[in-house]
Design an enzyme around this catalytic site. Structure first.
Site, short mmCIF file in Angstrom:
data_model
loop_
_atom_site.label_atom_id
_atom_site.label_comp_id
_atom_site.label_asym_id
_atom_site.label_seq_id
_atom_site.Cartn_x
_atom_site.Cartn_y
_atom_site.Cartn_z
N ASN A 10 -21.59 -34.58 -4.14
CA ASN A 10 -22.53 -34.61 -3.03
C ASN A 10 -22.09 -33.54 -2.05
O ASN A 10 -21.21 -33.74 -1.23
CB ASN A 10 -22.50 -36.01 -2.39
CG ASN A 10 -23.40 -36.10 -1.18
OD1 ASN A 10 -23.95 -35.10 -0.72
ND2 ASN A 10 -23.55 -37.30 -0.66
N LYS A 17 -18.49 -34.52 -1.00
CA LYS A 17 -18.01 -35.83 -1.45
C LYS A 17 -17.98 -35.82 -2.97
O LYS A 17 -18.88 -35.27 -3.60
CB LYS A 17 -18.98 -36.94 -1.02
CG LYS A 17 -18.81 -37.39 0.40
CD LYS A 17 -19.64 -38.67 0.61
CE LYS A 17 -19.91 -38.90 2.06
NZ LYS A 17 -21.03 -39.76 2.35
N ARG A 88 -26.17 -34.91 -5.92
CA ARG A 88 -27.15 -35.30 -4.92
C ARG A 88 -27.85 -34.02 -4.45
O ARG A 88 -27.20 -33.03 -4.09
CB ARG A 88 -26.45 -35.95 -3.73
CG ARG A 88 -27.43 -36.25 -2.64
CD ARG A 88 -26.73 -36.50 -1.34
NE ARG A 88 -27.69 -36.84 -0.31
CZ ARG A 88 -27.46 -36.68 0.98
NH1 ARG A 88 -26.31 -36.18 1.38
NH2 ARG A 88 -28.37 -37.01 1.85
N HIS A 177 -33.19 -40.63 2.22
CA HIS A 177 -32.41 -41.84 1.88
C HIS A 177 -32.98 -42.58 0.68
O HIS A 177 -32.73 -43.77 0.49
CB HIS A 177 -32.36 -42.84 3.08
CG HIS A 177 -31.54 -42.36 4.24
ND1 HIS A 177 -31.94 -42.53 5.54
CD2 HIS A 177 -30.34 -41.75 4.28
CE1 HIS A 177 -31.02 -42.02 6.35
NE2 HIS A 177 -30.04 -41.54 5.61
N GLY A 207 -27.16 -45.41 9.43
CA GLY A 207 -25.84 -44.77 9.43
C GLY A 207 -25.83 -43.75 10.55
O GLY A 207 -26.44 -43.96 11.60
N ASN A 208 -25.17 -42.60 10.34
CA ASN A 208 -25.30 -41.51 11.33
C ASN A 208 -26.73 -41.01 11.33
O ASN A 208 -27.30 -40.74 12.37
CB ASN A 208 -24.33 -40.39 10.99
CG ASN A 208 -22.95 -40.73 11.49
OD1 ASN A 208 -22.78 -41.15 12.63
ND2 ASN A 208 -21.95 -40.58 10.63
N GLY A 209 -27.29 -40.86 10.12
CA GLY A 209 -28.73 -40.65 9.99
C GLY A 209 -29.32 -42.02 9.69
O GLY A 209 -28.75 -42.78 8.90
N ARG A 238 -29.49 -37.43 16.39
CA ARG A 238 -30.89 -36.98 16.27
C ARG A 238 -31.80 -37.86 17.12
O ARG A 238 -31.62 -39.08 17.16
CB ARG A 238 -31.34 -37.04 14.80
CG ARG A 238 -30.73 -35.94 13.95
CD ARG A 238 -31.11 -36.09 12.49
NE ARG A 238 -29.92 -36.21 11.66
CZ ARG A 238 -29.89 -36.70 10.43
NH1 ARG A 238 -31.01 -37.11 9.86
NH2 ARG A 238 -28.77 -36.78 9.76
N GLY A 330 -26.00 -50.98 9.58
CA GLY A 330 -26.72 -52.12 9.00
C GLY A 330 -25.79 -53.10 8.30
O GLY A 330 -26.01 -54.31 8.33
N GLU A 382 -24.87 -45.05 -2.97
CA GLU A 382 -25.67 -43.93 -3.48
C GLU A 382 -24.97 -43.25 -4.66
O GLU A 382 -25.61 -42.81 -5.60
CB GLU A 382 -25.95 -42.93 -2.36
CG GLU A 382 -26.94 -43.48 -1.34
CD GLU A 382 -26.87 -42.80 0.01
OE1 GLU A 382 -25.89 -43.06 0.74
OE2 GLU A 382 -27.78 -42.04 0.34
P1 ADP Z 1 -23.33 -41.67 7.24
O1 ADP Z 1 -24.78 -41.59 7.58
O2 ADP Z 1 -22.52 -40.53 7.79
O3 ADP Z 1 -23.05 -42.02 5.79
P2 ADP Z 1 -22.37 -44.38 7.72
O4 ADP Z 1 -23.37 -45.06 6.85
O5 ADP Z 1 -20.95 -44.38 7.32
O6 ADP Z 1 -22.81 -42.92 8.11
O7 ADP Z 1 -22.49 -45.10 9.16
C1 ADP Z 1 -21.76 -44.65 10.26
C2 ADP Z 1 -22.14 -45.52 11.46
O8 ADP Z 1 -21.81 -46.89 11.17
C3 ADP Z 1 -21.38 -45.15 12.72
O9 ADP Z 1 -22.26 -45.17 13.84
C4 ADP Z 1 -20.38 -46.27 12.84
O10 ADP Z 1 -19.98 -46.51 14.16
C5 ADP Z 1 -21.20 -47.43 12.30
N1 ADP Z 1 -20.33 -48.57 11.98
C6 ADP Z 1 -19.40 -48.68 11.00
N2 ADP Z 1 -18.75 -49.87 11.10
C7 ADP Z 1 -19.29 -50.53 12.18
C8 ADP Z 1 -19.05 -51.78 12.80
N3 ADP Z 1 -18.13 -52.61 12.35
N4 ADP Z 1 -19.82 -52.11 13.87
C9 ADP Z 1 -20.75 -51.26 14.35
N5 ADP Z 1 -21.02 -50.07 13.81
C10 ADP Z 1 -20.30 -49.70 12.74
#
Ligand code: ADP
Length: 404
Positions: A10, A17, A88, A177, A207-209, A238, A330, A382
């Protein structure tokens, strides 16, 4: 003995990754990440079972990081375990409706989609090219973030702008996604024992996105992201939806260039922009609990926007079997899930606070009350989905050519 392990790559704009996965058991022989590529702080880290290692690779490019990863796989005697490689690819435009065995025609077609994802597809192509160079004997498969949404009806994917812009330049909503949505929707169908031909799900990948999607009978019928991954929900950095006239306004009133506005909307907005503190939900939840008003406001706007768009997506579904939460937020944030579902009482959704507080761990991911449509927490994977696609395509050795 024939090995069926898949190398999953990825390649992001500044990261790479990788994982070697058994697509049948889901077992990861190794997984890792090269990050901050083209930066003096570039590094690579990897995990084998519970053993973690890392090393600095100052200024490593995608090419040199991949060389290091391939060398690592060789040193660990993992290269001979690999039967195929899955990549990916972020944007498949309208050319790719499913995962595809890679040949030179496919590479050209991915290149054609480059203008739709200038940050992502070029990096994805580097990953494909270096892997072909190193492993010319192995079949390689491209798995697209966009392909799952290619079934969306026109009403969901067309913008209300002149139709010729769609016809001549393919300007439309694509959604992203998709690999995650495919994985979690299949899991939800299995966990809830739903009829694969008749089911109706809302999924939120946070997630971040972040994005959300309405999935009817296994097909995406609407999603929040659009031509690019900027549209839709409030994300880490974003903005999600804003008035498109913001570009003119900022140019005229503040002298912003197109690039400055784009940078602001993609990198300086969302949770980071509102809070002025962080793009990271954990940091914001902590700050909120310590009384930080801006962190609280950022979380409230995130929740409000998500609930509003989930309710909108529900209009594409006749009924609701389940709402699925996935992605880092989530999967882990009881605070966010609880606030979102509270706003979705209009869909008949109610959480069980205890089940929600432990992420549904003891209940197969189920965190809702019995009289509510099910609310589920499902950990996305994924990489496993890419490995499974790669395995099934290379095992049947069917060449799926891009559709036009
Ligand atoms: P990416 O889109 O980079 O794959 P991830 O799916 O790893 O991102 O999600 C990252 C987000 O998840 C960050 O905002 C992080 O703070 C949040 N996150 C991870 N663990 C927790 C938690 N225990 N409580 C609240 N937010 C969390």
């Amino acid at each position: 003995m024939t090995q069926h392990n898949i190398l999953v790559l990825n390649c992001g704009s500044s990261s790479l990754k990788f994982a070697v996965i058994n697509p049948e058991s889901g077992h990861e022989l190794i997984s890792g990440l090269a990050e901050r590529l083209d930066d003096p702080q570039a590094s690579i880290s990897w995990k084998i079972g519970s053993n973690k290692s890392s090393l600095l690779l100052p200024d490593a490019s995608h090419q040199s990081a991949s060389d290091r990863i391939f060398q690592l796989l060789g040193d660990l005697n993992l290269e001979q375990e690999i039967s195929a490689i899955g990549h990916r690819v972020v944007h498949g435009g309208e050319l790719f409706k499913q995962s595809t065995l890679i040949d030179s025609t496919v590479i050209d077609a991915i290149r054609q989609c480059q203008n739709l994802a200038p940050l992502h597809n070029p990096a994805n192509l580097i990953g494909i090219e270096v892997a072909i160079e190193r492993y010319p004997h192995l079949p390689q498969v491209a798995v697209f973030d966009t392909s799952f949404h290619q079934d969306m009806p026109k009403q969901a994917f067309l913008y209300a702008i002149p139709y010729t812009l769609y016809q001549q330049h393919a300007i439309r909503r694509y959604g992203f996604h998709g690999t995650s949505y495919r994985f979690v929707s299949q899991q939800a169908i299995e966990i809830l024992n739903l009829d694969p031909a008749q089911n109706s799900l809302l999924c939120a990948h946070l997630g971040n996105g972040s994005s959300a999607a309405a999935i009817l009978n296994g097909k995406s019928v609407d999603t929040t992201m659009g031509l690019t991954p900027l549209e839709g929900l409030v994300m880490g950095t974003r903005s999600g939806n804003v008035d498109p006239n913001l570009y003119d306004f900022l140019a005229e009133q503040c002298g912003y260039t197109l690039q400055q506005t784009s940078h602001m909307l993609n990198k300086e907005s969302g949770l980071l922009g509102i809070s002025g503190l962080s793009n990271d939900m954990r940091t914001l939840e902590q700050a909120e609990s310590e009384g930080n008003e801006q962190a609280k406001m950022a979380i409230e706007i995130f929740v409000f926007t998500l609930a509003k768009q989930l309710a909108g997506l529900a209009t594409s579904l006749g009924r609701l079997d389940a709402l699925v939460f996935t992605g880092g937020i989530g999967e882990n944030s009881a605070r966010i899930r609880s606030a979102v579902v509270e706003r979705l009482a209009i869909l008949g959704l109610f959480l069980d606070p205890l089940k929600n507080s432990n992420n549904g761990a003891d209940n197969n991911g189920v965190i809702s009350k019995p009289d509510s449509p099910t609310v589920l927490v499902i950990n996305t994977n994924e990489e496993l989905m890419i490995a499974m696609d790669t395995h099934s395509i290379t095992n049947t050795s069917s060449t799926i050519t891009p559709s036009h």
